[in-house]
Design a protein around this motif. Structure first.
Motif, short mmCIF file in Angstrom:
data_model
loop_
_atom_site.label_atom_id
_atom_site.label_comp_id
_atom_site.label_asym_id
_atom_site.label_seq_id
_atom_site.Cartn_x
_atom_site.Cartn_y
_atom_site.Cartn_z
N UNK A 187 0.87 -1.17 0.00
CA UNK A 187 0.00 0.00 0.00
C UNK A 187 0.91 1.22 0.00
N UNK A 188 1.02 1.90 -1.14
CA UNK A 188 1.95 3.00 -1.31
C UNK A 188 3.15 2.54 -2.11
N UNK A 189 4.02 3.48 -2.46
CA UNK A 189 5.22 3.16 -3.22
C UNK A 189 5.08 3.49 -4.69
N UNK A 190 6.13 3.18 -5.44
CA UNK A 190 6.18 3.43 -6.88
C UNK A 190 6.25 2.08 -7.57
N UNK A 191 5.35 1.85 -8.53
CA UNK A 191 5.18 0.52 -9.13
C UNK A 191 5.12 0.59 -10.65
N UNK A 192 5.51 -0.51 -11.29
CA UNK A 192 5.29 -0.70 -12.72
C UNK A 192 3.99 -1.47 -12.83
N UNK A 193 2.95 -0.84 -13.40
CA UNK A 193 1.62 -1.44 -13.46
C UNK A 193 1.13 -1.54 -14.89
N UNK A 194 0.28 -2.51 -15.14
CA UNK A 194 -0.38 -2.62 -16.44
C UNK A 194 -1.19 -1.37 -16.69
N UNK A 241 2.50 -0.77 -20.09
CA UNK A 241 2.84 -0.56 -18.68
C UNK A 241 3.15 0.91 -18.43
N UNK A 242 2.94 1.35 -17.19
CA UNK A 242 3.30 2.71 -16.76
C UNK A 242 3.85 2.64 -15.34
N UNK A 243 4.76 3.55 -15.03
CA UNK A 243 5.27 3.67 -13.67
C UNK A 243 4.34 4.63 -12.93
N UNK A 244 3.83 4.17 -11.77
CA UNK A 244 2.84 4.92 -11.01
C UNK A 244 3.25 5.01 -9.55
N UNK A 245 3.12 6.20 -8.99
CA UNK A 245 3.29 6.38 -7.54
C UNK A 245 1.90 6.37 -6.93
#
Length: 144
Positions: free
Chosen positions: A86-93, A136-140
């Protein structure tokens, strides 16, 4: 905690043990759909009136939501433990076009989508740190 197959780019939040309400995949955006509280018992060793444990139940997102969201750290079938960031910076679809800096919202299959036109601000779950590329996109993730 359950094992993990996925690690975020940056961690600035909480990693919690949850239970999969349906099948989840490592790296998939999930939302809290329920939870079980086992309260502490006052007068018992370690038991305080405000103590206890909670086990959230999570499932992949299916659309924009104002529920708390996180990212699954491991694969799990319904009923199995799953660690969730919960939180952080992720590579998401990414579902559709997303530009760096765009607000994002949950989308189908545990993905994220551009939320620039969403005026229901409680459904904005974070900001893109990159444009969508190859799905994919990098999301905070926003801290709620």
């Amino acid at each position: 905690m359950a094992g993990q197959d996925y690690v975020p780019l940056y961690v600035a939040g909480t990693q919690a043990s949850c239970v999969a309400g349906s099948a989840v995949t490592a790296g998939q955006l999930v939302q809290i759909t329920g939870g079980t509280l086992v309260p502490g018992t006052p007068g018992v060793a370690g038991g305080q009136p405000n103590s206890g444990t909670v086990t959230p139940t999570v499932a992949p997102t299916s659309d924009a939501t104002s529920a708390e969201v996180g990212v699954a750290a491991n694969n799990a079938v319904a009923g199995q433990p799953v660690s969730v960031y919960f939180g952080g910076v992720h590579v998401l679809a990414a579902s559709g076009s997303i530009s760096a800096g765009d607000p994002v919202q949950a989308a189908a299959s545990g993905a994220v989508a551009d939320a620039s036109s969403n005026t229901t601000y409680s459904q904005i779950i974070g900001r893109a740190w990159s444009a969508a590329s190859n799905g994919f996109a990098v999301v905070r993730l926003a801290e709620h």
